[in-house]
Scaffold this active site. Structure first.
Site, PDB file in Angstrom:
ATOM      1  N   HIS A 102      -0.092  11.833  -5.667  1.00  0.00           N
ATOM      2  CA  HIS A 102      -0.602  11.727  -4.480  1.00  0.00           C
ATOM      3  C   HIS A 102       0.746  11.745  -3.244  1.00  0.00           C
ATOM      4  O   HIS A 102       0.604  12.625  -2.452  1.00  0.00           O
ATOM      5  CB  HIS A 102      -1.513  10.752  -4.173  1.00  0.00           C
ATOM      6  CG  HIS A 102      -2.034  10.756  -2.728  1.00  0.00           C
ATOM      7  ND1 HIS A 102      -3.286  11.085  -2.415  1.00  0.00           N
ATOM      8  CD2 HIS A 102      -1.669  10.059  -1.707  1.00  0.00           C
ATOM      9  CE1 HIS A 102      -3.487  10.851  -1.104  1.00  0.00           C
ATOM     10  NE2 HIS A 102      -2.481  10.326  -0.774  1.00  0.00           N
ATOM     11  N   GLU A 103       1.498  10.824  -3.557  1.00  0.00           N
ATOM     12  CA  GLU A 103       2.480  10.408  -2.469  1.00  0.00           C
ATOM     13  C   GLU A 103       3.705  11.740  -2.678  1.00  0.00           C
ATOM     14  O   GLU A 103       4.057  12.213  -1.525  1.00  0.00           O
ATOM     15  CB  GLU A 103       3.157   9.105  -2.850  1.00  0.00           C
ATOM     16  CG  GLU A 103       2.411   7.960  -2.599  1.00  0.00           C
ATOM     17  CD  GLU A 103       1.733   7.826  -1.180  1.00  0.00           C
ATOM     18  OE1 GLU A 103       2.065   8.499  -0.372  1.00  0.00           O
ATOM     19  OE2 GLU A 103       0.592   7.236  -1.168  1.00  0.00           O
TER      20      GLU A 103
ATOM     21  N   HIS B 107      -6.772   0.356   5.432  1.00  0.00           N
ATOM     22  CA  HIS B 107      -6.835   1.383   6.604  1.00  0.00           C
ATOM     23  C   HIS B 107      -7.557   0.897   7.705  1.00  0.00           C
ATOM     24  O   HIS B 107      -7.407   1.495   8.778  1.00  0.00           O
ATOM     25  CB  HIS B 107      -7.471   2.374   6.268  1.00  0.00           C
ATOM     26  CG  HIS B 107      -6.817   3.183   4.888  1.00  0.00           C
ATOM     27  ND1 HIS B 107      -6.957   2.548   3.660  1.00  0.00           N
ATOM     28  CD2 HIS B 107      -6.113   4.139   4.818  1.00  0.00           C
ATOM     29  CE1 HIS B 107      -6.134   3.281   2.799  1.00  0.00           C
ATOM     30  NE2 HIS B 107      -5.534   4.394   3.403  1.00  0.00           N
TER      31      HIS B 107
ATOM     32  N   HIS C 129       0.940  -1.020   0.116  1.00  0.00           N
ATOM     33  CA  HIS C 129      -0.004  -0.034  -0.061  1.00  0.00           C
ATOM     34  C   HIS C 129       1.057   1.175  -0.148  1.00  0.00           C
ATOM     35  O   HIS C 129       1.646   1.479   0.860  1.00  0.00           O
ATOM     36  CB  HIS C 129      -0.948  -0.158   1.156  1.00  0.00           C
ATOM     37  CG  HIS C 129      -1.911   1.225   0.957  1.00  0.00           C
ATOM     38  ND1 HIS C 129      -3.128   0.625   0.308  1.00  0.00           N
ATOM     39  CD2 HIS C 129      -1.961   2.291   1.497  1.00  0.00           C
ATOM     40  CE1 HIS C 129      -3.725   2.131   0.452  1.00  0.00           C
ATOM     41  NE2 HIS C 129      -3.118   2.867   1.094  1.00  0.00           N
ATOM     42  N   ALA C 130       0.769   2.122  -0.994  1.00  0.00           N
ATOM     43  CA  ALA C 130       1.423   3.356  -1.273  1.00  0.00           C
ATOM     44  C   ALA C 130       1.773   4.319   0.035  1.00  0.00           C
ATOM     45  O   ALA C 130       0.557   4.403   0.761  1.00  0.00           O
ATOM     46  CB  ALA C 130       1.078   4.150  -2.236  1.00  0.00           C
TER      47      ALA C 130
ATOM     48  N   TYR D  69      -9.329  11.633   3.847  1.00  0.00           N
ATOM     49  CA  TYR D  69      -9.596  11.292   2.557  1.00  0.00           C
ATOM     50  C   TYR D  69     -10.726  11.965   1.929  1.00  0.00           C
ATOM     51  O   TYR D  69     -10.850  12.349   0.928  1.00  0.00           O
ATOM     52  CB  TYR D  69      -9.332   9.990   1.995  1.00  0.00           C
ATOM     53  CG  TYR D  69      -8.033   9.210   2.434  1.00  0.00           C
ATOM     54  CD1 TYR D  69      -6.963   9.439   1.837  1.00  0.00           C
ATOM     55  CD2 TYR D  69      -8.219   8.405   3.376  1.00  0.00           C
ATOM     56  CE1 TYR D  69      -5.879   9.024   2.463  1.00  0.00           C
ATOM     57  CE2 TYR D  69      -6.915   7.613   3.823  1.00  0.00           C
ATOM     58  CZ  TYR D  69      -5.883   7.718   3.197  1.00  0.00           C
ATOM     59  OH  TYR D  69      -4.835   7.084   3.806  1.00  0.00           O
TER      60      TYR D  69
ATOM     61  N   GLU E 203      -3.638  14.946   2.580  1.00  0.00           N
ATOM     62  CA  GLU E 203      -4.053  14.037   1.512  1.00  0.00           C
ATOM     63  C   GLU E 203      -4.675  14.857   0.183  1.00  0.00           C
ATOM     64  O   GLU E 203      -4.551  14.200  -0.775  1.00  0.00           O
ATOM     65  CB  GLU E 203      -5.261  13.034   2.007  1.00  0.00           C
ATOM     66  CG  GLU E 203      -5.003  12.382   3.212  1.00  0.00           C
ATOM     67  CD  GLU E 203      -3.898  11.364   3.171  1.00  0.00           C
ATOM     68  OE1 GLU E 203      -3.591  11.048   1.988  1.00  0.00           O
ATOM     69  OE2 GLU E 203      -3.088  11.034   4.148  1.00  0.00           O
TER      70      GLU E 203
ATOM     71  N   HIS F 197       2.647  14.462  -0.272  1.00  0.00           N
ATOM     72  CA  HIS F 197       2.758  14.246   0.928  1.00  0.00           C
ATOM     73  C   HIS F 197       4.418  14.817   1.248  1.00  0.00           C
ATOM     74  O   HIS F 197       4.768  15.452   1.869  1.00  0.00           O
ATOM     75  CB  HIS F 197       2.888  12.830   1.409  1.00  0.00           C
ATOM     76  CG  HIS F 197       1.551  12.496   1.587  1.00  0.00           C
ATOM     77  ND1 HIS F 197       0.474  13.200   2.229  1.00  0.00           N
ATOM     78  CD2 HIS F 197       0.825  11.240   1.168  1.00  0.00           C
ATOM     79  CE1 HIS F 197      -0.568  12.076   2.339  1.00  0.00           C
ATOM     80  NE2 HIS F 197      -0.441  11.299   1.564  1.00  0.00           N
TER      81      HIS F 197
HETATM   82  O1  X8Z Z   1      -4.424   5.172   1.081  1.00  0.00           O
HETATM   83  C1  X8Z Z   1      -4.311   6.197   0.147  1.00  0.00           C
HETATM   84  C2  X8Z Z   1      -3.000   6.731  -0.047  1.00  0.00           C
HETATM   85  C3  X8Z Z   1      -2.084   6.808   0.954  1.00  0.00           C
HETATM   86  S1  X8Z Z   1      -2.148   7.957   2.051  1.00  0.00           S
HETATM   87  C4  X8Z Z   1      -2.400   5.572  -1.286  1.00  0.00           C
HETATM   88  N1  X8Z Z   1      -5.188   6.582  -0.305  1.00  0.00           N
HETATM   89  C5  X8Z Z   1      -6.730   6.040   0.032  1.00  0.00           C
HETATM   90  C6  X8Z Z   1      -7.047   4.756  -0.466  1.00  0.00           C
HETATM   91  O2  X8Z Z   1      -6.019   4.217  -1.057  1.00  0.00           O
HETATM   92  O3  X8Z Z   1      -8.038   3.964   0.090  1.00  0.00           O
HETATM   93  C7  X8Z Z   1      -5.374   7.736  -1.467  1.00  0.00           C
HETATM   94  C8  X8Z Z   1      -6.834   7.791  -1.921  1.00  0.00           C
HETATM   95  C9  X8Z Z   1      -7.612   7.050  -0.473  1.00  0.00           C
HETATM   96 ZN    ZN Z   2      -2.006   9.867   1.239  1.00  0.00          ZN
END
Ligand code: X8Z
Ligand code: ZN
Length: 610
Positions: free
Chosen positions: A378-379, A508, A348-349, A518, A406, A382
């Protein structure tokens, strides 16, 4: 997720626990404590900042090694570091409470408040609690990131499954992948319930009713006011979502028929091109307007032979075009861009700043597609935010609120218009969609951006209710689907067995990364974008604007980022947009032409679900 100070991260999500008794009531043999003074508060905060900076660095390096090489030993290390980190933060949070009634400067008051909120999952101050919490959260984190399913005769990892969910158009196969992935989370349920118990006890120890209230206290206003703000923002976009849902369901029905997509029921979650049905842009070929009017970014990237490095360099170039500095060499040397072949990692990024200065990195398993193009921007958002505020005192080195963090990179990615793609040579001028393709472009965006809102909301609504005790462990899964149905209008493709724990199939949840951020970021990124385009003097349709190369906008944006968390977030918002309120109107404005089009298209259709 972005790795920050807070529980830092690291483990940020993962662990956290505490037990130390340093700030408990004075022992009977000690002399009674004199009333605390402003000078003591000053000294306490200075020492805390020093301690947290050192701790954060230790945690970040440990977590980095764990997340890029999950094994018995790195789990052992990360669990211990997490427990110690939680203990320290709980001790400091309890210590800060001692200065509640002391008159201090606004900046010092803010730091004391931030110290109280410096955890994600607090642990109670009793022996063993921090260790137990760290053990449970590390197990949950590893279970998620090492998950695989048997599919078509081989073991498939989640990053590959995500690509398959985006491109497979056979409902039997998407149902199979979906079901098998969600089934991997069932064993997490008991650990999750235990985690909730411990963290709630920890929150009570810090003076909060439960972890939900603790999380909602992070927005410079009382938690119930913040919850109302969220409802208000959702109310602004909800009518648009209803139209989008109606239209997409009808298109899926055209494709798959009444048996698979009945027109009066929630949509099957596996048909929307994403494992969690959180963003639907991947089914633009089914639900979008004719493809020749739109832009297939995945195709463009693949045709141009992009690899992970080139994708990242392209992202960086947008930021430098705004006048922001290049990423340091260490970023390129130390980041993880692709999944290593021979070991388990957290795919997960995430974006990291390991030393609170310039050691910024991303950790991704980059695939060459539109989703990953978005995620890289997105990354990097940050990372650029982290660098912009790295001159602030340690406790202010954070986003104005977590939704700001975010929103940075997503705002940048909104500028990736066809015109921009032409400028960077990904799209030929004669392929660029003309003005009559506006709705096709907007639809592609709406499928990602608008569809996401009720997903984000239902995820944390579930968690808030769990932490408040409104959802008992035996009802975890039923309540999850109740909320997904209510907000999103979706349902599982197959009946879920007793013992299923489908929330655990989303990163998450087992990693305890709060998700409201988000949702807020979706709203904020359009506010940033509208403000940036206004500053740039743009007069055309909003979604055609790009501020690529505009160093004046870049300087103003950086000025907001440099503030970090030093002021209440409305100050930061005002610095860049001129307004002090989060507001869905920018998002509504952006999509307005499509909204009218959808209302017209849906005329005569029966929308909604029971
Ligand atoms: O978790 C993330 C990022 C890292 S902060 C990749 N996002 C959420 C997800 O993947 O569920 C970005 C958009 C929503
Ligand atoms: Zn993020």
């Amino acid at each position: 997720m972005k790795l920050l100070k807070r529980a830092a991260v690291a483990i940020a999500a993962m662990c956290v626990a505490a037990c130390a008794m340093q700030e408990g009531p004075a022992a009977p043999t000690e002399p009674a404590r004199a009333a605390a003074t402003a000078e003591e508060a000053e000294a306490f905060v200075a020492a805390a900042e020093q301690e947290l900076a050192a701790l954060g660095e230790q945690e970040a390096h440990t977590a980095w090694v764990y997340e890029t090489y999950i094994n018995y030993d790195t789990e052992w290390l990360v669990q211990r570091v997490a427990a110690a980190g939680t203990e320290a933060r709980v001790r400091l949070a309890a210590g800060a409470a001692r200065f509640q009634d002391v008159e201090v400067s606004p900046a010092l008051r803010r730091k004391l408040d931030l110290l109280r909120l410096a955890l994600v999952l607090p642990a109670p101050q009793r022996d063993g609690a921090a260790d137990e919490l760290a053990a449970v959260t590390t197990r949950l984190a590893s279970a998620y990131s090492t998950g695989r399913i048997d599919y078509q005769g081989r073991q498939v990892t989640l990053d590959e499954l995500e690509t398959l969910m985006g491109t497979t158009r056979d409902p039997a196969l998407t149902a199979e992948m979906w079901t098998k992935w969600h089934d991997t989370a069932a064993p997490m349920a008991a650990d999750y319930a235990r985690m909730v118990e411990i963290a709630n006890e920890g929150a009570r120890g810090l003076g909060y009713d439960n972890v939900a209230d603790y999380w909602l206290s992070n927005y410079d206003m009382p938690p119930d006011e913040m919850a109302q703000e969220v409802d208000r923002l959702w109310g602004q976009m909800q009518p648009f979502y209803s139209e989008l849902h109606c239209y997409v369901r009808a298109r899926l029905n055209d494709r798959y028929g009444d048996a698979v997509v009945p027109l009066d029921e929630p949509i099957r979650a596996d048909l929307l091109g994403n494992m969690w049905a959180q963003e639907w842009g991947n089914i633009d070929d089914i639900a979008g307007l004719p493809m020749r009017q739109s832009v297939d970014l995945t195709q463009l990237l693949q045709n141009a032979g992009y690899d992970a490095q080139r994708m990242t360099e392209t992202g960086e170039r947008f930021y430098t075009s705004l006048g922001l500095p290049e990423l340091p060499d260490s970023f390129w040397e130390r980041s993880q861009f692709v999944r290593p072949r021979d070991r388990d990692v957290v795919c997960h990024a995430s974006a990291w700043n390991l030393d609170s200065r310039d050691d910024v990195r991303i950790k991704m398993c980059i695939q060459i597609d539109a989703d990953n193009f978005q995620t890289i921007h997105h990354e990097l958002g940050h990372n650029y935010y982290q660098r912009a505020y790295n001159q602030q005192p340690f406790l202010f080195q954070n986003g104005a609120h977590d939704g700001f963090h975010e929103a940075i990179g997503d705002f940048i990615a909104l500028n990736a218009t066809p015109e921009y793609l032409v400028r960077i040579g990904l799209l030929r001028q004669n392929q660029a969609p003309s003005a009559d393709a506006d709705n096709a472009l907007l639809m592609r965006q709406a499928l990602d951006k608008v569809a996401f809102l009720p997903f984000a909301l239902s995820l944390d609504q579930w968690r808030w209710q769990v932490f408040r005790g409104d959802i008992a462990p035996e009802n975890y899964n039923a309540a999850w689907w109740e909320l997904r149905r209510r907000y999103q209008g979706i349902r599982p493709p197959t009946e879920r067995p007793a013992g299923a724990f489908d929330p655990g199939a989303k990163y998450h949840i087992p990693n305890s990364v709060p998700y409201l951020r988000y949702f807020l970021a979706r709203v904020l990124q359009f506010q940033f974008y509208e403000a940036a385009c206004r500053q740039a003097g743009w007069e055309g349709p909003l979604h055609r604007c790009t501020v690529y190369g505009n160093t004046e906008v870049g300087a103003r944006f950086n000025a907001m980022m440099e503030m970090g968390q030093s002021r209440p977030w409305p100050d930061a918002l005002e610095a860049f947009t001129g307004t002090r309120q989060m507001d869905g109107s920018s998002m509504v404005n952006y999509f307005r032409p499509l909204m009218s089009w959808l209302e017209n298209e849906n005329r005569g259709r029966q929308c909604g679900w029971e």
